[in-house]
Write a protein that holds these residues in place. Sequence first.
Motif, PDB file in Angstrom:
ATOM      1  N   UNK A   3       3.962  -1.946   1.148  1.00 23.10           N
ATOM      2  CA  UNK A   3       3.112  -2.931   0.577  1.00 23.10           C
ATOM      3  C   UNK A   3       1.733  -2.643   0.809  1.00 23.10           C
ATOM      4  N   UNK A   4       1.133  -2.303   2.025  1.00 27.55           N
ATOM      5  CA  UNK A   4      -0.100  -2.088   2.097  1.00 27.55           C
ATOM      6  C   UNK A   4      -0.804  -0.911   1.606  1.00 27.55           C
ATOM      7  N   UNK A   5      -0.050  -0.016   0.988  1.00 29.17           N
ATOM      8  CA  UNK A   5      -0.308   1.223   0.299  1.00 29.17           C
ATOM      9  C   UNK A   5      -0.017   0.996  -1.154  1.00 29.17           C
ATOM     10  N   UNK A   6       0.457  -0.060  -1.422  1.00 30.80           N
ATOM     11  CA  UNK A   6       0.860  -0.503  -3.006  1.00 30.80           C
ATOM     12  C   UNK A   6       2.331  -0.095  -3.342  1.00 30.80           C
ATOM     13  N   UNK A   7       3.051  -0.146  -2.307  1.00 27.76           N
ATOM     14  CA  UNK A   7       4.472   0.116  -2.724  1.00 27.76           C
ATOM     15  C   UNK A   7       5.278  -1.134  -2.965  1.00 27.76           C
ATOM     16  N   UNK A  64       3.119   9.469  -1.046  1.00 28.59           N
ATOM     17  CA  UNK A  64       2.408   9.160   0.048  1.00 28.59           C
ATOM     18  C   UNK A  64       2.515  10.329   1.033  1.00 28.59           C
ATOM     19  N   UNK A  65       1.371  10.722   1.723  1.00 26.69           N
ATOM     20  CA  UNK A  65       1.464  11.690   2.905  1.00 26.69           C
ATOM     21  C   UNK A  65       1.086  12.912   2.475  1.00 26.69           C
ATOM     22  N   UNK A  66       1.138  13.764   3.449  1.00 25.65           N
ATOM     23  CA  UNK A  66       0.782  15.293   3.683  1.00 25.65           C
ATOM     24  C   UNK A  66       2.195  16.191   3.920  1.00 25.65           C
ATOM     25  N   UNK A 113      -2.838  10.391  -1.760  1.00 25.93           N
ATOM     26  CA  UNK A 113      -1.862  10.513  -0.465  1.00 25.93           C
ATOM     27  C   UNK A 113      -1.664   9.220   0.114  1.00 25.93           C
ATOM     28  N   UNK A 114      -2.567   8.351   0.122  1.00 23.37           N
ATOM     29  CA  UNK A 114      -2.405   6.910   0.689  1.00 23.37           C
ATOM     30  C   UNK A 114      -2.240   5.783  -0.196  1.00 23.37           C
TER      31      UNK A 114
END
Length: 193
Positions: A3-7, A64-66, A113-114
């Motif tokens: 949720x904090x990342x929009x999910x 999300x991510x790397x 990525x965020x």
Amino acid sequence: MHMQLGGPSYNVPLGRRDARTASQAAANNSIPAPTFSLDRLASTFASHGLSSRDLVVLSGGHTLGFSRCTNFRDRLYNETATLDGSLAASLRAVCPRAAGSGDDSLAPLDPTPARFDGAYFASLLRSRGVLHSDQQLFAGGLGVTDALVRFYAANADAFRRDFAEAMVRMSSLSPLTGSSGEIRNSCRKVNYS
């Protein structure tokens, strides 16, 4: 979850038994490798009762991510026909051809990525999948996964909804039973007796 990342948020069934210890090797054996072909990805997901839709939408978690250079080096230097030239140039700047050089360098799996969004799917449409396994989902044809990638690239709400549903399905795979593991008081840590 994201949720904090929009999910999306989603409720998982309570009462699942979790292991008291973690094993990176065991976890890595259950996660499809970044070198898998589409057929191998599909068969791996199917062996767990997951569909092609689950495969595509859960791969969308790569929004999300790397990734480490070691996971995309082979694609970067050997799959030039299916990798966008400008992305390849930026990846080469952090991931030299020689193994052992820059192995731990990171590159984002999508342009945002965020942020949990559809940029991952839009990237696949433009041959900008960083991992071989990701780009396998979209070859520009008429296949089932091609259609799903197009659909999720154009339908962020459907991606969020289907991702949440697939995460709940995945959480029900191979639960521990009997006296194995424990039902956690807090999902973030083992219970203390």
